[in-house]
Scaffold this active site. Structure first.
Site, PDB file in Angstrom:
ATOM      1  CG  ASP A  50      34.317 -21.098  22.505  1.00 14.43           C
ATOM      2  OD1 ASP A  50      33.487 -20.222  22.799  1.00 14.43           O
ATOM      3  OD2 ASP A  50      35.536 -20.984  22.746  1.00 14.43           O
ATOM      4  CG  ASP A  54      33.703 -11.980  21.150  1.00 16.00           C
ATOM      5  OD1 ASP A  54      34.818 -12.365  21.543  1.00 16.00           O
ATOM      6  OD2 ASP A  54      32.642 -12.484  21.552  1.00 16.00           O
ATOM      7  CG  ASP A  70      35.787 -15.246  27.177  1.00 19.02           C
ATOM      8  OD1 ASP A  70      35.709 -16.320  27.800  1.00 19.02           O
ATOM      9  OD2 ASP A  70      35.872 -15.188  25.935  1.00 19.02           O
ATOM     10  CG  MET A  71      38.203 -16.897  33.629  1.00 15.37           C
ATOM     11  SD  MET A  71      39.007 -18.485  33.482  1.00 15.37           S
ATOM     12  CE  MET A  71      37.692 -19.641  33.809  1.00 15.37           C
TER      13      MET A  71
HETATM   14  C1  GLA Z   1      36.500 -17.470  24.009  1.00 17.57           C
HETATM   15  C2  GLA Z   1      35.006 -17.318  23.938  1.00 17.57           C
HETATM   16  C3  GLA Z   1      34.601 -16.953  22.537  1.00 17.57           C
HETATM   17  C4  GLA Z   1      35.284 -15.667  22.121  1.00 17.57           C
HETATM   18  C5  GLA Z   1      36.777 -15.801  22.285  1.00 17.57           C
HETATM   19  C6  GLA Z   1      37.473 -14.482  22.072  1.00 17.57           C
HETATM   20  O1  GLA Z   1      36.933 -18.561  23.289  1.00 17.57           O
HETATM   21  O2  GLA Z   1      34.370 -18.485  24.373  1.00 17.57           O
HETATM   22  O3  GLA Z   1      33.196 -16.812  22.443  1.00 17.57           O
HETATM   23  O4  GLA Z   1      34.789 -14.611  22.899  1.00 17.57           O
HETATM   24  O5  GLA Z   1      37.137 -16.280  23.569  1.00 17.57           O
HETATM   25  O6  GLA Z   1      38.827 -14.576  22.243  1.00 17.57           O
END
Ligand code: GLA
Length: 743
Positions: free
Chosen positions: A561, A379, A491-492
């Site tokens: 999340d 990640d 991601d965003m």
């Molecule tokens: C977001 C995503 C998480 C993780 C973080 C990393 O919050 O939803 O799953 O990847 O960014 O910064």
């Protein structure tokens, strides 16, 4: 209905057409699955709506346009009586300015500032192939498409209304294309995708609101007189609301009653509105949010609205959801992967956050390498100087110092462990503390002479600019071509403020939000379609851009999340209103949960995460041998039920927002198999005996319940029900695998 329709179709040729025009009565009949959609070209040349609902024969239903004299209402010019008021006539693409005072779908502004559109039917065409929308995802074709062209003779503004039907699904896709046929510029202040007038009645409106880690909460409100809207002004469909609305009969529920569902196939700022007029007429409409929007069309130019999917169900919300699921699995989700067995991932985010190096990651991999987990996903934090969320977005170079080696060493380790390798990116964003921003401060969306509102300490790349899009594509592609990457988590993590681009003129600034999303689609197209073998998962702080257009690129999206199993029952339930389970990424994480501090059993976390594309997100070097053994068992169990997650029919048997239980049943299309997952939130002493009444089975088929060996007919399972054995304690699950007996 389907069989009857097919039998009829084989006899009369013209009836074979799913879209049929009765020349004499000027009536269009659109037939999709078990649904009819009937429109008429009125005596004044307007396109009016006559009926939308359960399939009916092709009879003349124009008598429903019953008009009364409404006193001083404006009337259609030249009409034979005062009864012909636009404010009570139905309209397929209503506009403002000629006496329809309800919400309208369309506000064009001519070069002289006049804003009237009197669109009369100029012609129509029935296409066998469904056309795509330039620069935007849309549903693939399933049947015919009707294009009705409206034109205002004076302003020379043309609107093409597209209606696509599906042979086997109770769904219709709608959109509009606006063309400026004048020799002066035109500005669109509103250009929605669809508008639909429904008959007077008692409706309730179902929408969804949310927040970070609490996405897509359904809300049911009686439709009042006046206007109800849900929208996003954020440049993304957002964590905070969903581009979904349903109107349902007052007494409709999960199993019964009329429901009309609407979902936009769009990822940007949107608005969906329901209105009940003082005459009780009901209108639903929506599309790109017209708040802070305008779009200039030079002579000869066209504007394409995104598509809207409309689903009718006469059998409640459950059937509406199943149609949306089939529609999206069949006609929008990335074709390369929609039916592919999804990798079970282990992701290091909740395990390490930014604090990792290759030795630490390898120790995690060692613990799960022969557990059946298919993929390790690295990640955030592997690039630039990214040790927190304050820096380096946009600098897509491997941080070898932090990793203590090159990324290739980790990738080889993962591959040698028999797993695949995935990597996190946030391509649309740039940190102010990054080399690329220092070099190109004008590449971010902001007003140069104002401070930018901080949001996760990052800015949004100005994807309206071609050179920025080229940079992003090149930077991401360079990592993808340098390293052996099997999977990407895209991601965003922030919404757009200070909406300004020095690449556009002053009168083009209100185009930014839509141009931004078109830019997102373009980079997705170039990066994702440029790597057909790489699996891309979507993410936006969890479910901040969880929509059907994203699904065109990302077959699955990180749902939230929030990984707490209890919270997940609600988030996944809400998400399933429109989107299939195969689109939802769901992970098992550590307890106490990092978001809620709640502790739920490891088994429960697995069972709830199995109701989607499952995975793990915890430091497996810190868990007990028993928990490690459970991971192996869960992976085996998931692999056995994955086919149902990908292709099954979902029946929601208990609503976790209104009961102590959450219960979902996944039924194989041929009804020979199902899995039932039941969850009890809190243990209640001396409570009632819980029964779960199954749905969607063959009443005459005999089934064997694997967990207790009982052999029962579908009729018994559906009418007498199952009694789930939860054992004691809170947050418990009971899962039943049920198969045709004798198999
Ligand atoms: C977001 C995503 C998480 C993780 C973080 C990393 O919050 O939803 O799953 O990847 O960014 O910064």
């Amino acid at each position: 209905c389907r069989l009857a329709a097919r039998a009829r179709l084989s006899v009369v040729t013209e009836e074979k057409m799913a879209i049929y025009f009765d020349e004499e009565k000027k009536i269009f009949y659109l037939e999709s699955g078990c649904v009819s959609y009937v429109m008429q070209i009125s005596q004044f040349g307007f396109l009016t709506q006559l009926y939308y609902g359960k399939r009916i024969p092709r009879e003349d239903v124009s008598y429903v346009e019953k008009l009364y004299d409404r006193g001083s209402e404006a009337v259609v010019f030249g009409a034979p009586s005062r009864r012909y008021s636009p404010n009570v006539i139905t309209s397929e693409y209503p506009s403002y300015g000629k006496g329809d005072f309800r919400e309208c779908a369309f506000i064009p502004r001519g070069a002289d500032g006049a804003r009237v559109f009197e669109g009369k039917v100029k012609g129509f065409e029935i296409l066998q192939e469904k056309p795509t929308i330039p620069g935007m995802p849309s549903l693939y074709g399933g049947g015919e498409t009707l294009v009705v062209t409206l034109e205002d003779e004076i302003s020379k503004v043309q609107v093409d209304l597209y209606y696509s039907v599906y042979d086997e699904l109770d769904a219709i896709a709608r959109r509009a294309v606006i063309k400026n046929n004048a020799d002066t510029p035109l500005v669109l202040d509103r250009a929605y995708s669809f508008s639909l007038d429904l008959p007077a009645g008692s409706y309730k409106v179902i929408t969804q609101y949310g927040a970070h880690m609490r996405e897509r909460t359904p809300e049911v409100t009686p439709l009042m007189h006046g206007i109800m809207s849900v929208d996003s002004k954020r440049g993304a469909t957002s964590l905070h609301s969903s581009c979904f609305m349903a109107l349902a009969a007052k007494d409709a529920d999960e199993e019964s009653g009329d429901v009309y569902g609407f979902n936009l196939i769009y990822s940007g700022s949107f608005r969906l509105t329901a209105e009940q007029s003082p005459y009780d007429m009901v209108r639903v409409l929506g599309g790109i949010n017209d708040f802070d929007f305008s779009w200039k069309l030079l002579p000869g130019e066209s504007f394409y609205t995104p598509e809207a999917a409309m689903v009718y169900s006469g059998k409640g919300l459950g059937a509406m959801s199943r149609t949306f699921h089939d529609l999206y699995r069949g006609y929008i989700i990335n074709k390369r992967f929609v039916n592919a067995v999804r990798p079970i991932v282990i992701n290091n985010w909740e395990a390490t956050y930014f604090n990792f190096d290759i030795p630490k990651l390898c120790s995690i991999i060692d613990t799960v390498k022969d557990s059946g987990i298919d993929m390790f996903v690295l990640d955030d934090g592997w690039f630039g100087r990214r040790d927190s969320d304050r820096s380096s977005l946009g600098d897509w170079t491997v941080n070898k110092d932090k990793l203590k080696g090159d990324l290739s060493a980790l990738i080889d380790y993962v591959h040698n462990a028999g797993m695949k390798f995935g990597l996190w990116f946030e391509p649309e964003m740039v940190s102010e503390d990054s080399d690329i921003y220092r070099e190109h401060p004008d590449w971010a969306i902001k007003i140069p002479y104002r401070d930018a509102a901080p949001s996760r300490d990052q800015l949004v790349f100005d994807l309206t600019k071609p050179q920025v899009r080229d940079y992003v594509v090149k930077a991401v592609n360079s990592i993808l071509s340098q390293y052996k990457i099997d999977y990407v988590k895209w991601d965003m993590n922030r919404n757009i403020t200070e909406i300004y681009s020095d690449g556009l003129p002053a009168d083009g600034q209100k185009e930014i939000m839509h141009r931004y999303i078109l830019g997102v689609y373009e980079i997705c197209e170039r990066i994702i379609n440029g790597h057909p073998d790489v699996f891309f998962e979507g993410c936006a702080s969890g479910g901040g851009r969880f929509d059907a257009a994203m699904a065109y690129y990302f077959p699955q999206i990180w749902t939230s999340d929030d990984t707490d199993a209890n919270e997940r029952t609600r988030i996944q339930y809400g998400t399933s209103l429109c989107y299939p389970l195969s689109m939802m990424s769901c992970h098992v994480s550590i307890c106490p949960n990092h978001g809620t501090a709640r502790t739920t059993p490891f088994k429960t976390r697995g069972d709830i995460a199995h109701l989607g594309a499952t995975g793990y997100e915890l430091d497996t070097t810190q868990i007990t041998p028993e928990e490690l053994a459970q991971i192996r068992r869960q992976v085996t169990d998931y692999k056995a039920m994955q086919d149902l997650v990908l292709h099954g029919d979902l029946y929601r048997l208990d609503n976790p927002f209104t009961s102590n239980y959450f219960c979902e049943e996944l039924v194989k299309k041929d009804k020979t198999e199902c899995v039932v997952t039941c969850y009890r939130r809190l243990m209640e002493v001396n409570s009632a005996v819980k029964r779960v009444y199954l749905r969607g089975l063959d009443p005459d088929m005999k089934y064997r319940v694997e967990e207790n060996g009982m052999v029962l007919s579908g009729a018994v399972l559906m009418n007498v029900g199952l009694i789930p054995e939860f054992g004691g304690g809170d947050f418990m699950t009971a899962v039943y695998h049920i198969k045709k007996a004798g198999n």
